[in-house]
Each structure stands twice: as C-alpha cells, then as structure tokens.
Design a protein around this motif. Structure first.
Motif, PDB file in Angstrom:
ATOM      1  N   ALA A   4     -10.082   0.451   0.047  1.00  0.00           N
ATOM      2  CA  ALA A   4      -9.984   0.304  -1.415  1.00  0.00           C
ATOM      3  C   ALA A   4      -9.172   1.458  -2.012  1.00  0.00           C
ATOM      4  O   ALA A   4      -8.349   1.249  -2.919  1.00  0.00           O
ATOM      5  CB  ALA A   4     -11.384   0.261  -2.034  1.00  0.00           C
ATOM      6  N   GLU A   5      -9.380   2.665  -1.492  1.00  0.00           N
ATOM      7  CA  GLU A   5      -8.604   3.813  -2.001  1.00  0.00           C
ATOM      8  C   GLU A   5      -7.127   3.666  -1.628  1.00  0.00           C
ATOM      9  O   GLU A   5      -6.239   3.978  -2.422  1.00  0.00           O
ATOM     10  CB  GLU A   5      -9.166   5.122  -1.452  1.00  0.00           C
ATOM     11  N   GLY A   6      -6.867   3.222  -0.399  1.00  0.00           N
ATOM     12  CA  GLY A   6      -5.475   3.048   0.019  1.00  0.00           C
ATOM     13  C   GLY A   6      -4.763   1.956  -0.760  1.00  0.00           C
ATOM     14  O   GLY A   6      -3.585   2.092  -1.122  1.00  0.00           O
ATOM     15  N   ALA A   7      -5.495   0.870  -1.028  1.00  0.00           N
ATOM     16  CA  ALA A   7      -4.865  -0.271  -1.724  1.00  0.00           C
ATOM     17  C   ALA A   7      -4.685  -0.011  -3.217  1.00  0.00           C
ATOM     18  O   ALA A   7      -3.838  -0.652  -3.854  1.00  0.00           O
ATOM     19  CB  ALA A   7      -5.707  -1.534  -1.514  1.00  0.00           C
ATOM     20  N   ALA A   8      -5.450   0.926  -3.772  1.00  0.00           N
ATOM     21  CA  ALA A   8      -5.425   1.121  -5.237  1.00  0.00           C
ATOM     22  C   ALA A   8      -4.013   1.386  -5.783  1.00  0.00           C
ATOM     23  O   ALA A   8      -3.604   0.726  -6.765  1.00  0.00           O
ATOM     24  CB  ALA A   8      -6.393   2.234  -5.638  1.00  0.00           C
ATOM     25  N   PRO A   9      -3.228   2.321  -5.199  1.00  0.00           N
ATOM     26  CA  PRO A   9      -1.881   2.512  -5.772  1.00  0.00           C
ATOM     27  C   PRO A   9      -0.940   1.328  -5.528  1.00  0.00           C
ATOM     28  O   PRO A   9       0.022   1.138  -6.299  1.00  0.00           O
ATOM     29  CB  PRO A   9      -1.375   3.793  -5.092  1.00  0.00           C
ATOM     30  N   ILE A  10      -1.201   0.543  -4.498  1.00  0.00           N
ATOM     31  CA  ILE A  10      -0.372  -0.655  -4.256  1.00  0.00           C
ATOM     32  C   ILE A  10      -0.643  -1.675  -5.370  1.00  0.00           C
ATOM     33  O   ILE A  10       0.281  -2.250  -5.963  1.00  0.00           O
ATOM     34  CB  ILE A  10      -0.683  -1.282  -2.878  1.00  0.00           C
ATOM     35  N   ILE A  11      -1.921  -1.862  -5.668  1.00  0.00           N
ATOM     36  CA  ILE A  11      -2.316  -2.804  -6.726  1.00  0.00           C
ATOM     37  C   ILE A  11      -1.775  -2.329  -8.078  1.00  0.00           C
ATOM     38  O   ILE A  11      -1.232  -3.117  -8.859  1.00  0.00           O
ATOM     39  CB  ILE A  11      -3.860  -2.945  -6.751  1.00  0.00           C
ATOM     40  N   ALA A  12      -1.886  -1.011  -8.316  1.00  0.00           N
ATOM     41  CA  ALA A  12      -1.391  -0.460  -9.590  1.00  0.00           C
ATOM     42  C   ALA A  12       0.109  -0.689  -9.720  1.00  0.00           C
ATOM     43  O   ALA A  12       0.601  -1.062 -10.800  1.00  0.00           O
ATOM     44  CB  ALA A  12      -1.719   1.034  -9.673  1.00  0.00           C
ATOM     45  N   ALA A  13       0.850  -0.492  -8.620  1.00  0.00           N
ATOM     46  CA  ALA A  13       2.308  -0.698  -8.676  1.00  0.00           C
ATOM     47  C   ALA A  13       2.633  -2.171  -8.904  1.00  0.00           C
ATOM     48  O   ALA A  13       3.574  -2.498  -9.633  1.00  0.00           O
ATOM     49  CB  ALA A  13       2.959  -0.197  -7.387  1.00  0.00           C
ATOM     50  N   ALA A  14       1.854  -3.059  -8.291  1.00  0.00           N
ATOM     51  CA  ALA A  14       2.108  -4.495  -8.470  1.00  0.00           C
ATOM     52  C   ALA A  14       1.893  -4.913  -9.937  1.00  0.00           C
ATOM     53  O   ALA A  14       2.600  -5.775 -10.450  1.00  0.00           O
ATOM     54  CB  ALA A  14       1.204  -5.305  -7.541  1.00  0.00           C
TER      55      ALA A  14
END
Ligand SMILES: NC(=O)c1ccc[n+]([C@@H]2O[C@H](COP(=O)([O-])OP(=O)(O)OC[C@H]3O[C@@H](n4cnc5c(N)ncnc54)[C@H](OP(=O)(O)O)[C@@H]3O)[C@@H](O)[C@H]2O)c1
Length: 232
Positions: free
Chosen positions: A203-213
């Motif tokens: 969840a921590e790793g995916a958070a900036p990916i989701i934010a960028a999307a």
C-alpha cells in the motif's frame, strides 16, 4: 468516467494500484499476461468498482495491439496509462553479466513502456487530460546511486540501467507530448515478490503511483516519490 490501463496488474503494486483506482471510481483495465489470475483474484476478493482483466504482455507487439483494440472498443478513450510491469533481472557481477542478461530486462522495463505508449497514444490523445505514468525506481536514479548511502554497496547492472533509461524516456515523452502529463514514480523499496518481501508495505509503495495516476496538475516530466518531487 476516468479510464485507466495498468500493466503488470497480476501481482504486487500493479494489482493494488488497479484495485484502488477502481474503488475510487475509475474504470480500470488490469493488464496482465495472465488475465485469468486477475479474474481469479476478483472472484476471491471482489472489488467495489469497475475492474476488467485485460490480456497484455508488454513484450509482445501483437498482444499490446490487441489490448489497445479491446480497450478502444470498450471505452473509446483512455485517460491514464500506468506502465508498471517490470522485472529485476540478474544480480550477477560484471564478470558474469553479458548482453543476454540485459535483453529481458530492457524488453520489459524499457521497450514495454514504449510499445504500450505507442499503442495507446491515440486513445490517450482523445482524453481531456491524458496522463502517462512510468513506474521507475530509485535504483535508476543518479541522485540516489551517487548520493545516498543506502545504495552505496549495491552494484547491479541491468535493472538500474533500465530504470535510468525509463527516466530519460519520461523527460523525452514530456517534451514530445506537451498535451500529456508524464510522470516517473519511485515507489521505494516495497515488499512484493520482486524484493522477496523486503521493504515497506505494498500500500505504501502503490500510494505514489495512484497519486500520479490521479494527478491532473503536474508539472509534466518529473520523478516523484512518496514525498513528492524527487531528484533524478
Ligand atoms: N518492489 C520494489 O521494491 C520496487 C521498487 C522500485 C520500483 N519497482 C517497480 O515497480 C513495478 C512493480 O513491481 P512489483 O514490486 O509490484 O513487482 P512484482 O510483484 O514482481 O510484479 C511484477 C509485475 O510485472 C508483470 N510482468 C512482468 N513481465 C511482464 C510482461 N512481459 N508483460 C506484462 N506484465 C509483466 C508481472 O506479471 P506476471 O505475474 O505475469 O509475472 C507482475 O504482474 C516494477 O516496474 C518494478 O521495477 C519495484
């Protein structure tokens, strides 16, 4: 309706990114070379949103073209492409690593995003605010590799080279496509199959990916991590 395509959505951060974006109201095409794995995950753990398995091997031109056709037929346009699929390659030393060790890593991590971007670009350009997200790595960052003690003892040839190339592609895509918001994301060391479970949570790793999307502001052509804009 925000339409998103995520590559490498069968495991790890790709799975969670696809699920979270669907839960937040996006229509998500979860690209995977094993779409049956995505369908099985959905059966076991239904998602509260619109998530659709999509056959997509980023190393296979025909697979990428067919995925783009399928998405065009279903959605007509794409707002966000998340190029997440990646492989680590060998950790062997310089005396053992040869060009053959680079081939798969470059094919998935560099040529994959190029293939996928080219195939989906006509659909992206139909969106009001198209976004292209490249999942990169601190391992590809000159700032990290030369200035961060965490990386001082890690010498690994193919993977960092592939992510450094991907970072440069982000800069070039951003220049060539001013109408597209292009972002490289460093998720940080994350506990997936990729690291054998080392690192912070998925969840921590995916958070900036989701934010960028979901970001529609930018600016384009930068590297971001959990703390925001990061040095190349
Ligand atoms: N984990 C970390 O610490 C970390 C740190 C920085 C950056 N990253 C980057 O984050 C991204 C996701 O990594 P992860 O940790 O979530 O890894 P992961 O759990 O190993 O998942 C990798 C994903 O990529 C897919 N993939 C590999 N080759 C593919 C191909 N030819 N076509 C389509 N999909 C393919 C895999 O599909 P299969 O299930 O079919 O194999 C899987 O879904 C990668 O780009 C990685 O370089 C990871």
């Amino acid at each position: 309706m925000t339409v998103v395509v995520v590559t490498g959505a069968s495991r790890g951060m790709g799975t969670l990114t696809a699920r979270r974006l669907a839960e937040q109201g996006c229509t998500v095409f979860a690209g995977a070379r094993r779409p049956a794995a995505v369908a099985e995950q959905l059966r076991q753990e239904p998602v509260g949103g619109d998530l659709r398995p999509l056959a997509l091997d980023v190393t296979d031109d025909a697979s990428v073209a067919s995925a783009a056709q399928e998405v065009e037929a279903a959605a007509g346009a794409v707002d966000v492409v998340v190029n997440n699929a990646g492989v680590a390659g060998t950790w062997a030393g310089p005396g053992d690593v040869g060009p053959e060790d680079f081939r798969e890593v470059l094919d998935v991590n560099v040529l994959g995003p190029v293939r996928v971007t080219r195939a989906f670009l006509p659909l992206l350009l139909r969106a009001e605010r198209p976004r292209l997200v490249m999942v990169s790595s601190g391992m590809g960052s000159f700032a990290h590799q030369t200035g961060d003690p965490v990386y001082a003892d890690i010498a690994h040839l193919p993977y960092p080279a592939s992510k450094a190339a991907l970072d440069m592609l982000v800069v070039q895509y951003a220049k060539a496509l001013p109408q597209v918001l292009v972002t490289a994301v460093d998720p940080g060391l994350t506990a997936t199959d990729f690291t054998g479970g080392a690192g912070h949570t998925v969840a921590e790793g995916a958070a900036p990916i989701i934010a960028a999307a979901l970001d529609t502001v930018g600016p384009s052509g930068r590297l971001v991590d959990a703390d925001g804009a990061a040095g190349w």
